[in-house]
Design a protein around this motif. Structure first.
Motif, PDB file in Angstrom:
ATOM      1  N   ARG A  47      -2.118  20.642   4.010  1.00 38.63           N
ATOM      2  CA  ARG A  47      -2.171  19.364   4.738  1.00 38.63           C
ATOM      3  C   ARG A  47      -1.478  18.241   3.972  1.00 38.63           C
ATOM      4  O   ARG A  47      -1.384  17.121   4.457  1.00 38.63           O
ATOM      5  N   LEU A  48      -0.990  18.531   2.759  1.00 40.84           N
ATOM      6  CA  LEU A  48      -0.418  17.468   1.923  1.00 40.84           C
ATOM      7  C   LEU A  48       1.106  17.438   2.013  1.00 40.84           C
ATOM      8  O   LEU A  48       1.738  18.494   2.106  1.00 40.84           O
ATOM      9  N   PRO A  49       1.704  16.251   1.985  1.00 45.59           N
ATOM     10  CA  PRO A  49       3.172  16.174   1.953  1.00 45.59           C
ATOM     11  C   PRO A  49       3.706  16.713   0.621  1.00 45.59           C
ATOM     12  O   PRO A  49       3.059  16.549  -0.409  1.00 45.59           O
ATOM     13  N   GLY A  50       4.842  17.361   0.648  1.00 46.78           N
ATOM     14  CA  GLY A  50       5.440  17.908  -0.573  1.00 46.78           C
ATOM     15  C   GLY A  50       4.794  19.205  -0.999  1.00 46.78           C
ATOM     16  O   GLY A  50       4.919  19.640  -2.143  1.00 46.78           O
ATOM     17  N   ARG A  51       4.093  19.875  -0.031  1.00 40.34           N
ATOM     18  CA  ARG A  51       3.273  21.048  -0.357  1.00 40.34           C
ATOM     19  C   ARG A  51       4.087  22.294  -0.665  1.00 40.34           C
ATOM     20  O   ARG A  51       3.606  23.205  -1.332  1.00 40.34           O
ATOM     21  N   GLY A  94       0.798  -1.221   0.000  1.00 35.37           N
ATOM     22  CA  GLY A  94       0.000   0.000   0.000  1.00 35.37           C
ATOM     23  C   GLY A  94       0.833   1.274   0.000  1.00 35.37           C
ATOM     24  O   GLY A  94       0.285   2.382  -0.023  1.00 35.37           O
ATOM     25  N   ARG A  95       2.153   1.124   0.044  1.00 35.66           N
ATOM     26  CA  ARG A  95       3.020   2.310   0.183  1.00 35.66           C
ATOM     27  C   ARG A  95       3.143   3.072  -1.130  1.00 35.66           C
ATOM     28  O   ARG A  95       3.017   2.514  -2.222  1.00 35.66           O
ATOM     29  N   ALA A  96       3.414   4.376  -0.999  1.00 35.38           N
ATOM     30  CA  ALA A  96       3.715   5.196  -2.181  1.00 35.38           C
ATOM     31  C   ALA A  96       5.158   4.916  -2.592  1.00 35.38           C
ATOM     32  O   ALA A  96       6.045   4.793  -1.731  1.00 35.38           O
ATOM     33  N   ILE A  97       5.396   4.829  -3.892  1.00 32.48           N
ATOM     34  CA  ILE A  97       6.742   4.570  -4.412  1.00 32.48           C
ATOM     35  C   ILE A  97       7.735   5.606  -3.874  1.00 32.48           C
ATOM     36  O   ILE A  97       8.873   5.278  -3.550  1.00 32.48           O
ATOM     37  N   ALA A  98       7.273   6.864  -3.771  1.00 33.85           N
ATOM     38  CA  ALA A  98       8.178   7.955  -3.379  1.00 33.85           C
ATOM     39  C   ALA A  98       8.738   7.774  -1.976  1.00 33.85           C
ATOM     40  O   ALA A  98       9.728   8.411  -1.623  1.00 33.85           O
ATOM     41  N   THR A  99       8.113   6.905  -1.161  1.00 34.10           N
ATOM     42  CA  THR A  99       8.571   6.755   0.223  1.00 34.10           C
ATOM     43  C   THR A  99       9.541   5.585   0.386  1.00 34.10           C
ATOM     44  O   THR A  99       9.994   5.322   1.496  1.00 34.10           O
ATOM     45  N   LEU A 100       9.875   4.882  -0.698  1.00 36.48           N
ATOM     46  CA  LEU A 100      10.704   3.680  -0.573  1.00 36.48           C
ATOM     47  C   LEU A 100      12.188   3.999  -0.717  1.00 36.48           C
ATOM     48  O   LEU A 100      12.573   4.932  -1.419  1.00 36.48           O
ATOM     49  N   SER A 101      13.016   3.173  -0.070  1.00 34.32           N
ATOM     50  CA  SER A 101      14.469   3.303  -0.235  1.00 34.32           C
ATOM     51  C   SER A 101      14.875   2.666  -1.568  1.00 34.32           C
ATOM     52  O   SER A 101      14.076   1.957  -2.198  1.00 34.32           O
TER      53      SER A 101
END
Lengths: 460, 231
Positions: free
Chosen positions: B39-43, A138-145
């Protein structure tokens, strides 16, 4: 029945002066794990692309001979059709990920192949679970190492259940233990499923540990195609540089002048990365900085080079520091190689540095016209040319073949007297060959310091 | 909320922002969108660029416009295109509308970029899917572009070359564009190797729309209706 058959393949890229593959023939059997070795530019990646149909369909060029995969001739079947039989994992995960969420990314290939809708999620989940990353779904790609990204790419490839799996430097983002584990898992899965796997790897020991068979390429030709044990014997006799480490440097007591001193250094990106790290770097010595992914090595390297101020403790530095980041080939800005290297140094010094890395004949070329290995050497020349008092190198041998690694080791040793050098690396052989002192980071703290010789004690 | 109803709602808000000339309505829309983006990340980049763009319009458009009777300030005469540097009440009102409109649209794009699940949007669309996929990939690669820019800056600083000022940063543009082109070629190659463009494809099952999704569609229609009628 063979998974793939290559017959007298000869291929030349558009505008290239020489053939990238020259008379290559081979047969790949089901469940076989084949390591492809060879220097940069020897044709390893081209062979993988030919097996996936990307050569010639995507790249163009002159193609002669025949490649048949799963009964399909690649001259007639384009890569998108072959995708049902062949899956490829490329070196840089950033260059192959399409979607934003892990689960969607793994499902992307299945959707393209028109797998029945009810089967898509179960197959995507199974592939993630098989590589032990089910929780990333369920993770966003941007948050992965980087390492997690490589596992996601592998899961995407395994999900389509290919007959042939092509891996081009699939573990370049992982530390030794992580990479070894990953390749072991992939090899086991492939043997279970009868998938043929072709791995192109620069870290020879790792490739040999998991391969049933080895191909050695040179200038587009296969010089050796043999089962594992026979191939190791051939390498030892014919290309000893590929199986022997560069040779340990005799450890010596050191009493030079400190160029940089880190005292109680701490740093956090939200969570602590470095805590109470103290280290002195003396002129004339090469210090190896080792540790697993996430241990804090690159952060410490940046702090030592003055690119990042420490949040705790202090750093005293005298003279000029230069820092070579990972993947320097991507970070070139000038229009010619010479201009690039001379950005922070006189022209004469730039020419000298280019000669030192073996690129003196390329001074007037555009850096982006060079191969990836040559670009990395331009990056190295650019930090050698200013004659720094402290040189910090972050993973300079990632994706570098053994002969080039030996050259780098020789160069660093030859110039060691002129400066203090901090070498961040996962490469034990290089560390042993070049470093006077090894420092191992664990969880942001120095876990061990030793002379270069007892490196195994530091790593296991 | 599903991606498509969220996009429709966002498009409705943008339509109202384009249609209305009411400063109060535009200020309200801008305020709500600012709270949502914050409220959003990367804002940060979206808040800054929206704010900077709006402020620039508000400060400069009265100086180049020439209408209105209620002159608040009269300055010197400058060469074309400026002419008389004067500021009128009407010009300030128009500048406020333009600035708020631009800010609202930029913030709406920020929500689209940061807050909407593009994967599901690509899946949900029945038309222009390739264009949407291209946009989604471009948005996914924005952080990569930022990392590349940071990498270039660090590489230069690592050699003792400081990147400062307009000229310093301009030097990064060509390598950034070249790097992006290289990445796009590699990505195209990887997509082809994964069967993209093969022809018929299937879709992984997605959750059916719920009450919130239908509510968002209804609200979007209502907003457009009210915005057009009351403009």
């Amino acid at each position: 029945m063979a998974v793939a058959r290559v017959e007298e393949l000869r291929f030349t890229y558009p505008d290239a002066p020489a053939a990238a593959l020259d008379g290559v023939s081979l047969v790949l059997e089901p469940g076989e794990v084949v390591a492809v070795l060879g220097a940069s530019g020897s044709g390893k990646s081209t062979l993988l692309r030919a097996l996936g149909g990307l050569v010639p369909h995507f790249h163009g060029g002159r193609f002669a001979g025949r490649v048949v995969v799963g009964g399909l001739d690649t001259r007639e079947a384009p890569p998108a059709v072959l995708a049902a039989l062949v899956a490829t994992v490329f070196q840089d995960p950033e260059d192959q990920i399409v979607l934003e969420r892990v689960r969607n990314e793994v499902a992307f290939g299945l959707e393209n192949l028109a797998v029945p809708a009810p089967e898509i999620w179960p197959r995507a989940e199974a592939a993630l679970d098989a590589l032990g990353i089910g929780e990333l779904g369920g993770r966003a790609i941007a948050t992965l190492s980087g390492g997690e990204l490589q596992r996601v790419c592998l899961a995407s490839a395994l999900a389509v259940a290919p007959q042939l799996l092509l891996l081009d430097e699939p573990s370049s983002e992982l530390d030794d233990d992580g990479a070894d584990r990953l390749l072991g898992e992939v090899a086991a899965l492939a043997r279970d499923r009868g998938t043929s796997v072709v791995i192109s790897e620069h870290r020879v020991g790792r490739a040999l540990r998991h391969a049933d068979r080895v191909l050695f390429l040179e200038a587009g030709r296969i010089l050796c195609d043999a089962p594992h044990d026979e191939a190791v014997g051939w390498l030892a006799a014919q290309r000893p540089g590929w199986v022997e480490p560069p040779g340990p440097r005799p450890a010596r007591a050191f009493a030079g002048v400190p160029v940089a001193t880190l005292d109680g250094v701490g740093f956090a990106y939200g969570a602590p990365v470095l805590e109470d790290v103290s280290l002195s770097l003396h002129r004339g010595e090469v210090v190896g900085l080792l540790g697993a992914n996430g241990a804090g090595k690159s952060t410490l390297a940046r702090i030592a080079a003055g690119l990042l101020p420490p949040q705790a403790g202090r750093v005293d530095r005298s003279g000029r520091a230069c820092y070579l980041a990972q993947d320097p080939g991507r970070h070139l800005v000038a229009e010619t190689v010479l201009e690039e290297v001379a950005l922070a140094a006189p022209l004469a010094a730039a020419r000298e540095a280019l000669a030192a890395v073996g690129l003196d004949g390329h001074a007037d070329r555009h850096p982006r016209d060079l191969s990836s290995g040559e670009r990395e050497r331009v990056g190295l020349a650019a930090v050698l040319a200013p004659a720094p008092d402290l040189l910090v190198l972050d993973e300079p041998t990632r994706g570098v073949d053994p002969p080039r690694k030996r050259e780098l080791a020789r160069l660093l040793r030859a110039q060691a007297r002129e400066r203090a050098t901090l070498l961040v690396t996962h490469d034990h052989d290089l560390a042993t060959a070049v470093c006077d002192r090894l420092v191992r980071l664990e969880g942001g703290r120095i876990a061990a310091v030793a002379a270069a010789a007892p490196v195994s004690r530091l790593h296991r | 909320m599903s991606a498509l109803p969220a996009l429709l709602l966002l498009l409705a808000v943008a339509t109202v922002a384009l249609a209305t000339d009411s400063v109060v309505a535009l200020a309200a829309i801008t305020g709500i969108l600012t709270v949502l983006v914050a409220r959003l990340p990367g804002r940060r980049i979206y808040l800054w660029s929206a704010g900077f763009g709006g402020l620039t319009i508000f400060l400069f458009s009265p100086l180049v416009a020439h209408y209105g009777a209620d002159v608040l300030w009269r300055g010197p005469h400058l060469p074309t295109p400026f002419g008389w540097l004067d500021v009128t009440t009407e010009e300030i009102q128009t500048a406020a509308v333009l600035a708020l409109r631009l800010t609202a649209l930029a913030l709406a794009f920020g929500i689209f970029a940061l807050g909407i699940d593009h994967d599901r949007l690509v899946q949900g669309l029945r038309f222009a899917r390739r264009s949407m996929l291209a946009l989604a990939i471009a948005l996914r690669l924005l952080p990569t572009l930022q990392r590349d820019a940071a990498g270039l800056t660090e590489a230069l600083r690592g050699r003792g070359v400081e990147v400062a000022g307009v000229r310093g940063h301009a030097r990064l543009l060509a390598p950034l564009v070249a790097g992006s082109l290289e990445r796009s070629l590699s990505l195209a190659e990887a997509m082809e190797a994964r069967g993209f463009g093969r022809g018929r494809r299937t879709q992984a099952p997605r959750p059916a729309w719920g009450g919130r999704d239908w509510g968002a569609v209804a609200l979007a229609l209502l907003l457009v209706g009210v915005g057009v009628l009351w403009r």
